[in-house]
Design an enzyme around this catalytic site. Structure first.
Site: not given
Length: 384
Positions: A124, A130, A239, A370, A372
């Protein structure tokens, strides 16, 4: 949750006892003083719990992602800040397991499996959350080295970790998702510094910091995977690692549920226990149903990843969908249950004499980090 194997049942019971006896008594202090729970790190090392999801070939126990989720859930029931330690360790280690070469794995994974070394994950940035493709940190190749410059924000445990996994742009002329690479950087590398420490609403014992890279020179051998593969490695990592966050949310929700149930059965109003009121019973019925659904979905997702062949180039859409669904449902359920739990405690729930307000603050982040809840809905839709 589906019937656990004898080994995992033993693990669950062991973590639950450890958490209740040795971590729960320090949870309020950890939150109040916003201090990193090194006591939990010591216990996880002592009980060899860092090892559960690492391959046996690198001194791990190879019990799978579901075993990590068991540990995280049990820790989160009593201290969410402590559970973050395992979540972050899983997040930082997964890219190495997915895309690291054998030399890198032999060098780093055994000491991560033992917990001797901690690892963080820095993706980030001020303008990239995102939207992972929007990162601006750069890594310029110069012979056998890369020169890294940039700033990362909201990075969990970078100040206490020994290693940091970093995403950086290596080719500005490529589309963003093809021009990003990933590197492992040792904490004492010159030019790497820790900036602002965030003052957070919840998980206050888990440190969240700014990481600054100013002409940081790292060997090209520290690149994870090929140039330009950083974006795909990061997406594949998320994932997998959003499932432990779902387990964290389930744990916080269960802790709040248990405390509220005990309180309402003991608390008397109008001559009878609060729990004896049908309206309250219906609230608990809804909470219990949603909580069990979230837990089942979380461990279903974890078992799906445990059953997949290692080093798959592309994860099955169904596995990705279940991962996103688990995090979405668990996070939303935890937020609702902790909010209801505060309400059931009445005025006591609004005080720091009871853990309800801390649990409510702690679980909010599970709807954010991880990915939203809104991002999870986008992922689910894209896999349909």
């Amino acid at each position: 949750m589906n019937e656990l194997s004898k080994e995992k049942k033993l693990l669950k019971d062991s973590v639950a006892k450890m958490a209740k006896d040795k971590i729960a008594p320090l949870a309020a202090e950890t939150d109040r003083e916003a201090k990193f729970p090194w006591h939990t790190v010591t216990l996880l090392r002592q009980y060899e719990m860092f090892a559960v999801d690492f391959p046996e070939a690198y001194d791990g126990a190879e019990m799978g992602l579901s075993a990590s989720c068991i540990i995280i859930e049990e820790l989160a029931k009593v201290c969410a800040s402590s559970s973050v330690i395992c979540c972050v360790h899983e997040l930082g280690s997964t890219p190495l397991l997915l895309a690291g070469n054998e030399t890198q794995k032999q060098k780093y994974i055994p000491e991560l499996a033992s917990g001797e070394k901690l690892i963080a994950f820095a993706l980030t940035e001020p303008g990239a959350g995102s939207d992972v493709s929007g990162i601006e940190t750069t890594a310029v190749r110069n012979g056998d080295e890369y020169l890294v410059n940039g700033v990362k924000t909201f990075i969990s445990h970078a100040d206490v970790a020994d290693y940091i996994l970093v995403t950086a742009k290596t080719n500005p002329n490529c589309p963003p998702h093809k021009g990003i690479s990933m590197f492992i950087i040792e904490k004492d590398t010159p030019g790497l510094s820790i900036g602002k420490h965030e003052e957070k609403m919840g998980i206050r014992g888990s440190s969240t910091v700014e990481v600054i890279f100013k002409d940081v020179r790292i060997p090209a051998a520290n690149r994870i995977g090929n140039e330009g593969e950083g974006f795909s490695i990061a997406m594949k990592t998320f994932d997998i690692t959003r499932i432990p966050v779902a387990a964290q949310a389930v744990g916080i929700a269960q802790g709040a549920f248990d405390a509220a149930l005990a309180f309402t059965k003991e608390r008397k109003q109008f001559g009878r226990s609060i729990f004896s009121n049908q309206g309250i019973q219906w609230m608990f019925a809804d909470m219990a149903t949603r909580l069990e659904a979230a837990r089942e979905l979380t461990y279903k997702a974890a078992s799906m990843f445990d059953s997949l062949p290692k080093n798959m180039d592309r994860l099955p859409k169904q596995a990705v969908r279940y991962s996103a669904m688990a995090k979405l449902l668990a996070a939303e359920t935890a937020m609702q249950i902790t909010t209801d739990a505060v309400q059931l405690f009445g005025g006591y729930g609004f005080t720091k004499d009871y853990p309800m307000e801390r649990m409510m603050r702690d679980c909010k982040i599970t709807q954010i980090y991880e990915g939203t809840s809104q991002i999870q809905k986008t992922i689910i839709a894209h896999t349909l």
